[in-house]
Design an enzyme around this catalytic site. Structure first.
Site, PDB file in Angstrom:
ATOM      1  N   LYS A 103      16.362  -3.556  23.960  1.00 53.83           N
ATOM      2  CA  LYS A 103      15.941  -2.156  23.984  1.00 53.83           C
ATOM      3  C   LYS A 103      14.488  -2.048  23.544  1.00 53.83           C
ATOM      4  O   LYS A 103      14.190  -2.125  22.352  1.00 53.83           O
ATOM      5  CB  LYS A 103      16.838  -1.305  23.071  1.00 53.83           C
ATOM      6  CG  LYS A 103      16.401   0.176  22.994  1.00 53.83           C
ATOM      7  CD  LYS A 103      17.325   0.961  22.069  1.00 53.83           C
ATOM      8  CE  LYS A 103      16.813   2.385  21.852  1.00 53.83           C
ATOM      9  NZ  LYS A 103      17.711   3.171  20.957  1.00 53.83           N
TER      10      LYS A 103
ATOM     11  N   ASP B 197      21.546   1.701  15.175  1.00 49.71           N
ATOM     12  CA  ASP B 197      20.245   1.060  15.312  1.00 49.71           C
ATOM     13  C   ASP B 197      19.712   0.781  13.904  1.00 49.71           C
ATOM     14  O   ASP B 197      19.243   1.694  13.214  1.00 49.71           O
ATOM     15  CB  ASP B 197      19.270   1.962  16.069  1.00 49.71           C
ATOM     16  CG  ASP B 197      19.610   2.105  17.550  1.00 49.71           C
ATOM     17  OD1 ASP B 197      20.815   2.042  17.892  1.00 49.71           O
ATOM     18  OD2 ASP B 197      18.686   2.306  18.346  1.00 49.71           O
TER      19      ASP B 197
ATOM     20  N   LYS C 181      16.068  -4.822  19.541  1.00 50.95           N
ATOM     21  CA  LYS C 181      15.242  -3.653  19.852  1.00 50.95           C
ATOM     22  C   LYS C 181      13.840  -3.874  19.305  1.00 50.95           C
ATOM     23  O   LYS C 181      13.682  -4.377  18.185  1.00 50.95           O
ATOM     24  CB  LYS C 181      15.896  -2.410  19.237  1.00 50.95           C
ATOM     25  CG  LYS C 181      15.131  -1.106  19.397  1.00 50.95           C
ATOM     26  CD  LYS C 181      15.924   0.050  18.787  1.00 50.95           C
ATOM     27  CE  LYS C 181      15.123   1.342  18.757  1.00 50.95           C
ATOM     28  NZ  LYS C 181      15.887   2.454  18.142  1.00 50.95           N
TER      29      LYS C 181
END
Length: 321
Positions: free
Chosen positions: A257, A158, A221
């Site tokens: 996400k 991430d 995300k």
């Protein structure tokens, strides 16, 4: 744009968009503007939908299977990560039919511990990287951060984009960084954190989403969870629209996400409804949709017991994070 040699293969129309800085700017600023009132009204409208009891149990189990169970604190210890991994494997020790979560998300120096605890379970180990959460470091440091996590066994990375560069219009720099981090990931999947709370407008969220997809992000995300606001339904709608439109143009499925601020089962179900209605039912899988959360799982487990037992189960019935 120096990283085009390692950029992902794209259809001709999109390949032209990343030919140089001017082309990328022209493409991103040529995207349709987001109707702020429209997206907020639709998000609010979908958020009021109710679902029946049988569907609610399915939604709870689906949400559990999509959780990236997260600890990203300066006070994290190897013992805390081991406890989190145990909860990921058996979220409710008294009910073995509860699904496993999708992943455990930790800092790079905790990856090896998480990998050791989760080996053979099918649960992914995700690591934040690239000078999380600020993204304020040099590219060599960001790449070393990524490589360290991957070498320790992380199957997902991430990363955070350089919001300062993005907001200054240096789109080529942001693109190149994502491309190079993606290359450093090897076989690990890359989630690109946009930190939407700092992007100011829905148009910027749309542009950042497309920039991350063009550069090869497997997921986009919302947030680090360290900035307010974090995930919101309207922002997630815009990102779901981006992956839906990406699929229409390329045939390629990419994930979304939302992370930060999603704490209740009601919240999670609202997001699942948005996924179904905005992107489509094929996104209702952990391969394409995740929740970044630390406290959401407990509420999902309590509400699951309520659905099955007919009475509310308090927090004493679930393990404390």
């Amino acid at each position: 744009m120096a990283a085009t040699s390692t950029a992902p293969s794209l259809p001709p129309a999109l390949a032209d968009a990343v030919r140089d800085d001017a082309s990328l700017r022209r493409f991103l600023h040529g995207l349709p503007g987001v109707d702020q009132v429209g997206v907020e009204q639709r998000a609010a409208g979908l958020g009021t939908r109710s679902i029946k009891k049988a569907a609610k149990l399915w939604a709870i189990d689906t949400a559990i299977s999509m959780v990236d169970l997260t600890t990203l604190e300066g006070a994290d210890t190897h013992g805390k990560v081991r406890s989190l991994a145990a909860k990921a494997r058996r979220p409710d020790p008294e009910r073995p039919d509860v699904p496993k979560v999708a992943a455990v998300c930790v800092y790079p120096d905790m990856v090896a511990t998480a990998v050791g605890e989760l080996r053979g379970t099918g649960i992914n180990v995700a690591s934040v990287a690239t000078a999380f959460p600020s993204g304020r470091s040099s590219l060599p440091v960001k790449l070393a951060d990524t490589a360290f996590a991957v070498e320790a066994g992380a199957s997902e990375i991430d990363m955070v984009i350089d919001r300062g560069a993005f907001l200054s219009g240096r789109y080529g720099q942001v693109f190149d960084e994502i491309v190079q981090v993606k290359h450093a990931c090897g076989d690990a999947h890359l989630k690109v954190i946009l930190e939407t709370g700092e992007l100011a407008t829905y148009d910027n969220v749309r542009r950042a989403s497309w920039l991350a997809l063009l550069a090869g992000g497997d997921f986009i995300k919302t947030s680090t969870g360290k900035v307010t606001p974090a995930a919101t339904l309207p922002v997630t709608h815009v990102m779901l629209q981006a992956v839906r439109d990406w699929h229409t143009q390329t045939g390629d499925l990419r994930g979304v996400k939302p992370a930060g601020g999603i704490r209740s089962t009601k919240d999670a179900i609202r997001y699942l409804v948005a996924v179904h209605e905005v992107a489509g039912p094929e996104w209702l899988t952990p391969d394409l949709f995740r929740f970044g959360a630390s406290t959401l799982l407990n509420d999902l487990l309590m509400q699951r017991r309520t659905q099955l037992e007919g009475h509310y189960s308090g927090p004493d019935y679930v393990t404390v994070d």
